[in-house]
Structures are given as C-alpha cells and as structure tokens.
Design a protein around this motif. Structure first.
Motif, PDB file in Angstrom:
ATOM      1  N   PHE A   1      40.865 -74.071 -88.261  1.00 56.82           N
ATOM      2  CA  PHE A   1      41.635 -75.191 -87.742  1.00 56.82           C
ATOM      3  C   PHE A   1      40.982 -76.413 -87.502  1.00 56.82           C
ATOM      4  CE2 PHE A   1      44.656 -75.901 -83.805  1.00 56.82           C
ATOM      5  CZ  PHE A   1      45.610 -76.011 -84.859  1.00 56.82           C
ATOM      6  N   ALA A   2      39.636 -76.565 -87.256  1.00 60.33           N
ATOM      7  CA  ALA A   2      39.153 -77.776 -87.220  1.00 60.33           C
ATOM      8  C   ALA A   2      38.822 -78.322 -88.543  1.00 60.33           C
ATOM      9  CB  ALA A   2      37.530 -77.425 -86.669  1.00 60.33           C
ATOM     10  N   ARG A   3      38.787 -77.654 -89.581  1.00 53.36           N
ATOM     11  CA  ARG A   3      38.757 -78.206 -90.940  1.00 53.36           C
ATOM     12  C   ARG A   3      39.911 -78.700 -91.401  1.00 53.36           C
ATOM     13  NH1 ARG A   3      38.145 -73.720 -95.617  1.00 53.36           N
ATOM     14  NH2 ARG A   3      40.212 -73.339 -94.628  1.00 53.36           N
ATOM     15  N   ASP A   4      41.083 -78.410 -90.822  1.00 58.07           N
ATOM     16  CA  ASP A   4      42.427 -78.653 -91.260  1.00 58.07           C
ATOM     17  C   ASP A   4      42.706 -79.962 -90.301  1.00 58.07           C
ATOM     18  OD1 ASP A   4      42.263 -76.920 -93.091  1.00 58.07           O
ATOM     19  OD2 ASP A   4      43.655 -75.411 -92.002  1.00 58.07           O
ATOM     20  N   GLY A   5      41.853 -80.186 -89.270  1.00 53.73           N
ATOM     21  CA  GLY A   5      42.314 -81.355 -88.354  1.00 53.73           C
ATOM     22  C   GLY A   5      43.096 -80.865 -87.191  1.00 53.73           C
ATOM     23  N   GLY A   6      42.968 -79.593 -86.618  1.00 52.65           N
ATOM     24  CA  GLY A   6      44.088 -79.082 -85.700  1.00 52.65           C
ATOM     25  C   GLY A   6      43.446 -79.559 -84.282  1.00 52.65           C
ATOM     26  N   PHE A   7      42.095 -79.748 -83.962  1.00 49.81           N
ATOM     27  CA  PHE A   7      41.480 -79.943 -82.761  1.00 49.81           C
ATOM     28  C   PHE A   7      41.101 -81.619 -82.680  1.00 49.81           C
ATOM     29  CE2 PHE A   7      39.634 -75.510 -83.668  1.00 49.81           C
ATOM     30  CZ  PHE A   7      40.468 -74.905 -82.644  1.00 49.81           C
ATOM     31  N   PRO A   8      40.986 -81.833 -81.588  1.00 52.07           N
ATOM     32  CA  PRO A   8      40.321 -83.155 -81.171  1.00 52.07           C
ATOM     33  C   PRO A   8      38.822 -83.053 -81.706  1.00 52.07           C
ATOM     34  CG  PRO A   8      41.555 -82.480 -79.308  1.00 52.07           C
ATOM     35  CD  PRO A   8      41.569 -81.324 -80.270  1.00 52.07           C
ATOM     36  N   PHE A   9      38.168 -83.800 -82.265  1.00 51.71           N
ATOM     37  CA  PHE A   9      36.898 -83.710 -82.664  1.00 51.71           C
ATOM     38  C   PHE A   9      36.857 -82.741 -83.794  1.00 51.71           C
ATOM     39  CE2 PHE A   9      36.740 -84.862 -77.989  1.00 51.71           C
ATOM     40  CZ  PHE A   9      36.339 -86.140 -78.227  1.00 51.71           C
ATOM     41  N   SER A  10      37.674 -82.755 -84.686  1.00 45.69           N
ATOM     42  CA  SER A  10      37.711 -81.661 -85.788  1.00 45.69           C
ATOM     43  C   SER A  10      36.745 -81.683 -86.687  1.00 45.69           C
ATOM     44  CB  SER A  10      39.115 -81.928 -86.542  1.00 45.69           C
ATOM     45  OG  SER A  10      40.154 -81.207 -85.747  1.00 45.69           O
ATOM     46  N   GLU A  11      36.457 -82.967 -86.936  1.00 46.82           N
ATOM     47  CA  GLU A  11      35.140 -83.313 -88.000  1.00 46.82           C
ATOM     48  C   GLU A  11      33.763 -82.598 -87.421  1.00 46.82           C
ATOM     49  OE1 GLU A  11      34.788 -87.319 -89.518  1.00 46.82           O
ATOM     50  OE2 GLU A  11      36.753 -87.315 -90.104  1.00 46.82           O
ATOM     51  N   PHE A  12      33.668 -82.799 -86.173  1.00 53.83           N
ATOM     52  CA  PHE A  12      32.437 -82.247 -85.596  1.00 53.83           C
ATOM     53  C   PHE A  12      32.519 -80.738 -85.631  1.00 53.83           C
ATOM     54  CE2 PHE A  12      30.237 -80.543 -81.907  1.00 53.83           C
ATOM     55  CZ  PHE A  12      28.804 -80.999 -82.058  1.00 53.83           C
ATOM     56  N   PHE A  13      33.524 -79.840 -85.344  1.00 50.67           N
ATOM     57  CA  PHE A  13      33.407 -78.647 -85.172  1.00 50.67           C
ATOM     58  C   PHE A  13      33.738 -77.735 -86.671  1.00 50.67           C
ATOM     59  CE2 PHE A  13      34.705 -79.382 -80.701  1.00 50.67           C
ATOM     60  CZ  PHE A  13      33.837 -79.037 -80.394  1.00 50.67           C
ATOM     61  N   ALA A  14      34.405 -78.672 -87.705  1.00 59.48           N
ATOM     62  CA  ALA A  14      34.431 -78.289 -89.255  1.00 59.48           C
ATOM     63  C   ALA A  14      33.021 -78.257 -89.842  1.00 59.48           C
ATOM     64  CB  ALA A  14      35.171 -78.998 -89.975  1.00 59.48           C
ATOM     65  N   TYR A  15      31.944 -78.265 -89.039  1.00 56.83           N
ATOM     66  CA  TYR A  15      30.473 -78.253 -89.715  1.00 56.83           C
ATOM     67  C   TYR A  15      30.269 -77.160 -90.149  1.00 56.83           C
ATOM     68  CZ  TYR A  15      25.346 -78.755 -89.949  1.00 56.83           C
ATOM     69  OH  TYR A  15      24.246 -78.563 -89.977  1.00 56.83           O
ATOM     70  N   VAL A  16      29.647 -76.602 -91.246  1.00 56.17           N
ATOM     71  CA  VAL A  16      29.064 -75.544 -91.829  1.00 56.17           C
ATOM     72  C   VAL A  16      27.334 -75.703 -91.978  1.00 56.17           C
ATOM     73  CG1 VAL A  16      28.893 -73.713 -93.546  1.00 56.17           C
ATOM     74  CG2 VAL A  16      31.067 -74.835 -92.789  1.00 56.17           C
TER      75      VAL A  16
END
Length: 522
Positions: free
Chosen positions: A355-370
C-alpha cells in the motif's frame, strides 16, 4: 493512439498487452518500483496458510461465543455453514489471486474490476484491508498472553491477572516473530513446514486424549441441544447467528497467504492452491475437533463459568482431572498463537509495504523501502510492530477499549473480502471477455460460487457486530461496528485531504505484469 498488441518478456513466457494498456501504465508513472525476492514454493505456502489460520486452535480460543449462543447446535452446524461459505469466498479470491498475485490483493482487484469510481473505491478498500490486518496482528499475542494468565489462575488460585501483565506478555510474544522476520528470513520456508507439522501432529494427540479420558455426552445432546438461555438474547435466529462467531473466527484470514504473493514462485498457481487446500485442511480438522470436544467436554456450565476466562482450559482439566495435564494440552494452542503471529506479521508487513509502494500512506516513499541487506520491507515491518505495541498499550488503561480495537478484525476482513468479489461478479456477467484470466480459474462455476460467497459474507458481516450477551454494558459491548465506522471515516478523510490528489490506483505497469507472470511460470 493505435491500440495494437505489444509483446513483452518475449520468448518462452511471452505476454501480450496493448499499446493502450502500456500507455495507461506509463501515464500513471510507475517505474522501477521496489520488489521482493521470490524464494517460496507451494509446500511452504500451504503450511503458511494452514498455520496462519490455525483453525482448530482458534476454535478453542473463541469457544465461549458459540457455547453462550446456541451451544452444540451453533458450533457443529455453524462449522458446516462457515466451511461452505468460507470455501466459496476463498475460491473467489483464489481466482483473482491467479489473475493478479500481488501483495496488495483486495485493493488491486477492486481497482481492476470496479464498474465505477475505481480510484476512490480502491483507496478506501486499501485502508479497510490494512487497518483490519493491523488489528489482526494484535489478536494472536493477546490470546496467547491471556491464555497464559488463565493457566496461572488455574494452577495458582491466589494469582490475580493484571492488565499490565497481559500487555507485557503481548510485547514478548510479538517481538520474537519480529526478530525472526528480520534476521531469519531464509528460515521462513523450513519454519513454515515445521509449524505445519506441529499443527497437524498435535491434533491427534489432543483428540485421542479427549476421547479416551473425557466423559461422554449423548448423541442427542451433541447434535440437537440448542442453548438459548445463557446469553440474554431471546430470538433463536439471532442466538444461532451470533454463535457463528466461533466458527467464522476460526475460518477467517484465508487471504493472508495472498499478501506474500510477491515472494512466491509460480504465484498464479501456488497461491490459489495453497489458499484452497489450507482452508480445506483447517476446516476439516476444526470440524472434527469441535465434534469430539462437544462429546467429551464434561459439565457445560462449569466450562462457561471458568475463572480462567477460557472454557477450553476448564474442559481440558475436566477431561484429565489434572492441572498439569490440562496445561500440557494447552501447549499446542499457545504455540499456534506464536507461529500464527509470525505468519501474520510477515503477511501484514508485505500488505503495508504494498500500500505504501502504491502511494496509499502519508510518507509512502519512506515505508515502501526494501532493505537490500535483509531483503524485506523493514520499515513497514517496524511500522506494523509499532502500531501493534500502541494497540497493546490501550490494554493498560481499559481492557474494553482494547477489545474494541480487536473486535474490528473479523468484521473488517469480511468487508474487505466482499467488495472485490461483488465487482468481479459484475464484470463476469457484463464483460467476461475483458477479464484476463489466470491459470487457476473457476470456469462455469464462477457465477454460482461468487453468488454464494456474497450471500454468506453479507450474512456474516451483519451479525459479527452483535454483542455476545444482553443486556449490553460498556464491557460486553461489541465495538466492531463503531470502530469499523471510525476506520472508514479515517480513510475518507485521508482521501479528501491527500488521496484524491496523489492516488492513481495500484502502481503495477503492463511491463510489471508481464515480468511477474514470466517469473512465476517455471
């Protein structure tokens, strides 16, 4: 633009899309999204599905609802009904998982199949699914922690269970799966197989002990006894429906394996098969266990009035006459809560990452990290763990408020199942030629299976928010519906404040789809 076919991933696993599809995907700007390593096969995922649900163990943990409302009739026939309904839901979702096996699952499918408003609906669906699973992470540690306290009450009558002790136990049970998820990722496959063996082998050991040592109820009592004088409800239909919570809870969470899809080899085939076989194995074991338990449970009122808070602890003691033996019989149930928590944490961290990878959260780029070192969505894992810790802290101030959050779990999960199934049925009826079917599909059984799944899911969703007992107090209130409403309002608020400006649907391009399919076919 000329809408002509383009071949992507040419060669053995060629996949053809149209220039319009490629243009739409490129327009959304989805380039070089973070990806996970595929290293899991069918057998580990079958074990994952079986142990995440842990249905016969979950039945033991949720027994009081069925005993209070309907008794044996609600539990046994409820298991049959919920098996059939859950199987139809699982088959429907398995078919969609074969079409698009991605960690985001429900909100991806909602975007793909919704006949209107797919951006808005998929965004809200994403929040519902994520919040439901965040609450689910806290359920396993809570059950294990309070069951340990129940065993202490049974073995040490002077012990008084405190909320802070239960909270500390939740922390301890949560952090072990978190550490394993981080530092022992490559052990996931063997751990799943070992957990699956424990799940299966402990079953006959407990079953034989109950049958050999337990006292016997009559066939008439087990198969026809309807208890309608314990919960305060007066309508027999409502009583039976509320009693279904025991069966519905033990057979839910069958979508957990889908959220691991992006780490599974041959996911379009392996994920649907593991879902269906995992549910079938669990439901069969849970139904057999329920029948044996009712035949041998001993005094019905003593089980309901157990000071431990869990009827199953009193039942095991009545069957064996030994507190030590009852504690030993509880061990597989406690272990199930632990390895189920390991699976849930892994699954939810992937869902959160997607959901973060798809931009669903605030600060998505941070939580989309692998993490390149650990090859897992480390920040999403920490986010899920932190949220669970915060939920557990609520228990320090109010156990009723804490249970209010937990009650969101099953209700929101069933709501997240219903939406994409309704949409795929509409698409199947109106535009069947537009669906890009996967290798695992229902064929001519699709429409009746989808219809049964929707009817069952709607029925369960209506009665899940009902309180177990009457009259309702602040402690006995089922807060599932109001907390679900708050979650919906949160999602709506985020949509109008932020989501409508940045959310363009799931970030999977035509190239990503082609590469995903190619990687998943051996």
């Amino acid at each position: 633009m000329e809408n002509k076919p383009i071949e992507l991933a040419p060669g053995k696993h060629a996949v053809t899309v149209t220039t319009q599809q490629a243009h739409d995907s490129s327009y959304r700007g989805y380039k070089a999204k973070p990806r996970l390593e595929r290293y899991l096969g069918f057998l580990p995922m079958l074990a994952f599905a079986a142990t995440l649900q842990a249905s016969w163990e979950s039945l033991c943990s949720s027994l009081s609802s069925g005993l209070l409302n309907g008794g044996p009739v609600a539990i046994i026939y409820g298991m049959f009904l919920c098996f059939g309904g859950s199987l139809c839901l699982t088959l429907s979702m398995a078919e969609m998982a074969s079409i698009n096996p991605v960690a985001g699952a429900q909100y991806h499918w909602t975007y793909e199949f919704a006949p209107f408003g797919n951006r808005f609906l998929s965004f809200i669906q994403g929040w519902i699914t994520v919040i439901a699973w965040w609450a689910n992470v806290a359920v396993g540690p809570y059950l294990v922690g309070t069951q340990i306290q129940g065993l202490l009450v049974q073995n040490y009558p002077d012990y008084v269970a405190k909320n802070y002790q239960g909270t500390l136990l939740i922390f301890a049970i949560l952090f072990i799966p978190m550490l394993i998820n981080i530092f022992a990722r490559q052990l996931l496959a063997p751990v799943e197989v070992i957990s699956g063996l424990i799940h299966i082998l402990a079953y006959p050991a407990i079953l034989v002990t109950m049958i050999v040592l337990g006292s016997r109820h009559t066939d008439k009592w087990v198969w026809t006894q309807f208890v309608n004088d314990q919960s305060g409800w007066h309508n027999d239909g409502v009583i039976w429906s509320v009693g279904l919570l025991t069966a519905a809870f033990s057979l839910s969470s069958f979508d957990g394996v889908i959220h691991m899809s992006e780490e599974v080899k041959d996911a379009p085939r392996a994920v649907p098969r593991s879902m269906v076989w995992g549910l079938t194995i669990n439901a069969t074991m849970a139904t057999g266990f329920a029948i044996a338990l009712l035949y041998t449970m001993g005094d019905f009122d003593a089980a309901l009035d157990s000071p431990t808070g869990y009827p199953i602890i009193e039942i095991f003691y009545a069957q064996t006459g030994s507190k030590a033996a009852a504690s030993a019989m509880m061990l597989p149930i406690l272990l199930a809560g632990c390895y189920s928590s390991f699976n849930v944490l892994a699954s939810v961290s992937r869902l959160t990452w997607a959901f973060a990878r798809d931009g669903g959260f605030p600060f998505s780029e941070f939580f989309a990290y692998v993490s390149p070192r650990y090859k897992i969505p480390l920040r999403s894992l920490f986010l899920v763990t932190t949220i669970t810790v915060l939920i557990a802290l609520i228990n320090l101030g109010s156990s009723a408020a804490f249970n209010a959050v937990l009650s969101l779990d099953t209700l929101a999960l069933y709501a997240s199942y219903l939406v994409p199934v309704i949409f795929v049925l509409i698409k199947r009826v109106r535009q069947p030629e537009s669906i890009r079917w996967g290798p695992w599909r229902l064929g001519r059984w699709g429409i009746p299976v989808n219809v049964i799944a929707i009817v069952y899911g709607t029925y369960i969703t209506i009665f899940l928010p009902f309180p177990e007992t009457q009259p309702v107090t602040a402690t006995t209130m089922n807060y599932g519906a109001p907390v679900f409403g708050i979650a919906m309002l949160f999602g709506l608020l985020d949509w109008f404040v932020r989501g409508r400006k940045v959310w363009n649907g799931p970030t999977v391009s035509a190239e990503d789809i082609a590469e995903n399919i190619a990687e998943n076919i051996p």
